[in-house]
Design a protein around this motif. Sequence first.
Motif, PDB file in Angstrom:
ATOM      1  N   GLU A   1       0.814  -1.206   0.000  1.00 41.20           N
ATOM      2  CA  GLU A   1       0.000   0.000   0.000  1.00 41.20           C
ATOM      3  C   GLU A   1       0.852   1.262   0.000  1.00 41.20           C
ATOM      4  O   GLU A   1       0.509   2.256  -0.646  1.00 41.20           O
ATOM      5  N   ASN A   2       1.970   1.229   0.726  1.00 38.90           N
ATOM      6  CA  ASN A   2       2.813   2.415   0.808  1.00 38.90           C
ATOM      7  C   ASN A   2       3.492   2.729  -0.519  1.00 38.90           C
ATOM      8  O   ASN A   2       3.868   3.867  -0.775  1.00 38.90           O
TER       9      ASN A   2
ATOM     10  N   LYS B   1       1.956   1.805  -3.511  1.00 36.97           N
ATOM     11  CA  LYS B   1       0.848   2.172  -4.409  1.00 36.97           C
ATOM     12  C   LYS B   1       0.564   3.669  -4.353  1.00 36.97           C
ATOM     13  O   LYS B   1       0.324   4.305  -5.373  1.00 36.97           O
ATOM     14  N   LYS B   2       0.623   4.241  -3.155  1.00 33.78           N
ATOM     15  CA  LYS B   2       0.234   5.647  -3.033  1.00 33.78           C
ATOM     16  C   LYS B   2       1.207   6.597  -3.730  1.00 33.78           C
ATOM     17  O   LYS B   2       0.862   7.726  -4.055  1.00 33.78           O
ATOM     18  N   TYR B   3       2.443   6.113  -3.952  1.00 35.61           N
ATOM     19  CA  TYR B   3       3.425   6.933  -4.656  1.00 35.61           C
ATOM     20  C   TYR B   3       3.451   6.666  -6.167  1.00 35.61           C
ATOM     21  O   TYR B   3       3.912   7.505  -6.926  1.00 35.61           O
TER      22      TYR B   3
ATOM     23  N   THR C   1       0.714   5.178  -8.142  1.00 32.91           N
ATOM     24  CA  THR C   1      -0.562   5.173  -8.870  1.00 32.91           C
ATOM     25  C   THR C   1      -0.759   6.508  -9.586  1.00 32.91           C
ATOM     26  O   THR C   1      -0.545   7.574  -9.012  1.00 32.91           O
TER      27      THR C   1
END
Length: 871
Positions: free
Chosen positions: A845-846, A848-850, A852
């Motif tokens: 998740e950490n 993905k946030k950078y 996407t």
Amino acid sequence: MKNYDFKILEEKWRKYWEQNWTYKTTEWGNKPKFYILDMFPYPSWEGLHVGHPKWFIATDVIARKKMLEWFNVLHPMWFDAGWLPAENYAIKNKIHPKIAVDKNVIRYKEQLESIGFSYDWDREINTMDPEYYKWTQWIFLQMYNHFYDKTENKAKPIEELKIPEWLSQEEQNKFVNSHRLAYVDFKPINWCPSCKTWLANEDLEDGKCERCWSDIEQKPMRQWVLRITDYAERMLHDLDILPEWEQSIIEMQRNWIGKSTWVQFKMEIEWSEEFMEVYTTRVDTVFGMTFVVIAPEHPLVEKLKWKIENFAEIEVYVDSARRKTSMQRTELNKDKSGIEMKWIFAVNPFNNKKVRVFVADYVLGWYGTWAVMAVPAHDERDFEFAKKKDLEIIVSVEPCETDYKNWFWYWITKAILSTWNSNNDLKNLFEYKYEQLKLWKTYFINDWILVNSWEFTGLTSEEARTKMAEWLELKWLWNNKTQFKIQEWVFSRQRYWWEPIPMIHCKNCWVVPLEEKDLPLLLPQVEAYEPTWTEEWPLANISEWINVKCPTCWGEAKRESNTMPQWAWSSWYWLRYMDPKNDNALVWKESEKYWNEVDIYVGWAEHATRHLIYARFWHKFLFDIWSVSTPEPFKKLQHVWLILAEDGRKMSKRWLNVINPDSIIEEFWADSLRLYESFMWPFAQEVAWSTNWVKWVKKFLDKVVSLSQNLDEKYIDNEKTEILLNKTIKKIWEDIDEFKFNTAVASMMQLVNTWSSQEKINKSNFLKFIQILSPFAPHITEEIWQELWASDSIFKSSWPKYDSNKLIDSSVKIAIQINGKVRDEIEVDFDSDEELVKEKAFEKENIKKYTTWVEIKKIVYVKNKLLSIVI
């Protein structure tokens, strides 16, 4: 185990090791040998402080590890009982030195034994034991009875010396004595007029008496001297066969030996029949000579006193120079003093130019010709002197046209030099540039192109040196010389509590050596030792000992009143450990062949020159006379630095910052002291002591004791723990041999922390850990070993082997970077495919946030370590 009395435990195992001869060393059996040696301690009345055991612990760790590897280990200890402080202490307390030394040795042994060292005390030796110094005297007699054959490059019996037949008997005797390796000469010695005591250079501090801080005087006195310079070339050459010596020590030895080759030529003294010989390694700069400097000891000072206008001033300066040591006189950062010999001029044979002559104490009366030509444009020391005396500076060497870098500095320095000579207004502008000028030292000393040098102008420095030597040879003015900076070894000391020299002086027979059957020559028995308060040696005043009959003519004679220096007994002691009880030989040949050279020698870096130079010299001599089988004594050399006090200063009574190991052992155990001094810092670096860290190490040992209660023979450690154990065994095996004790201890701590998170530990694996911990903490590991294994001493077991198949982790953690910053990590199987790593990374998740909805420009994967994403 949880509540044992550690004092009783440590005493118990030390007694067990002694009673069971655990550390007894023999030459028998089929084990390979390993000889590890500490530089011996001087047993002062103060005893040890915590800084002293640092290298003793290091060598003990290595020795115990080698025992576990089934080597036959020689790890001995002895005491330097004849050091100057023994006399000083005896004088202060009005007792015999032997009483003080014996008491101090007992104290040292108690402290060393309390730390738990693996010394074979049956091999203990003491420098002032007559059975030991008998063989030091024997070696001295061998040197007296040998000469150095320079054609064969080895020592040979004096009987084999070829003596010119045309010499008279008296001349033959002088010829023979001029070739002996041990001979009598008059050498300058330091005299303290306050203490009325003769002092060696090492007995001084900053050129003053170490007892009373008075200025010393130097006087020429009868001394025994050893021709160490005959061995200088061999000692220099054989540094190349010592690959396991630290390079810094090798370089210190090269500089101490100091080989140099120079041209030596004559210079006439104007309006006189006298001449001087000057020497130089840079004859190509001779046209830049603007003055000459001679040593205060130079004979011309006395010969020309009738002609020297300011002789009274010169005489005062010469007397002052006698009070300085060679080190004081040649110290690079000292103010360059010197006085011109007014109305005295030397003539440069190349251009017949007159140059002024100075007396300066930075030129020594034992090196070269005692006179040097001074070329201030091409020598930093000469430039400093010329600047101070406002003397002319002439450039005789310039860079070639293609040497652009040096041309740049050349024109800058030339401007400064011309400014200095012309004394114009720019002089003040360049005055502050003097310190920077030192940075341009390359200009002054480099080989370049000659200028202002008459017929030699335009030649390279190398070409000019050859041509100039030929020119001097045609005029019978030239000699080519090779000399070493190392001086002949002044072997005499004016002491009582040192080894007597086995020689007798007879008016009829000159010098008569004692026969081997008369050794050892014992010191006379006196109740206490006091200085004579005269210029006589202490032994000279003991009439019943000093006055004897000559063994050759039975006339009145006297024993030698000088004693040997402390360096004598330390120049061969490692050989005596090989065979310490032998009454018939220095060392039994079979024992010497078996133990051979010392495998590892550990001690202070400050002994890198004097002690090690002397030790190598004596060993090579013994090699020449077939007493030893190796040309060098020490295979590997490792130096150690100080442990400072907690305040960062050297431990000293003066600063009230000395920490006694007894108090540390009393509170934290001997094993904690050993482990802390191994862990505290890299071995060869200086470090400050911290009692708080000892407490922390003690907690680690408490944890080990606690883990010993959680063992299960059937329990199987998980794969990660198995891999960590095998990695630890391998690392410690390698680190100990490389003196990386701090990282070895750190790896054991990591393993213990891992085990602490488990409820159970495999007993077999834990016993392997106890074995690798045992060199560092022998008492507690012996207790645990016996309790769990009920076997012989742990030091009779074998070093555990590691499984090479269990050195690689089955999984690894991969750091994930985004634009150079770590944002997360993933755990994957070792050697996982790159696509799988990417897939798992982008699931985080950490990450993905950078990533996407942005463009990914680049992805770099470093196998088993890193995934770098550029957006």
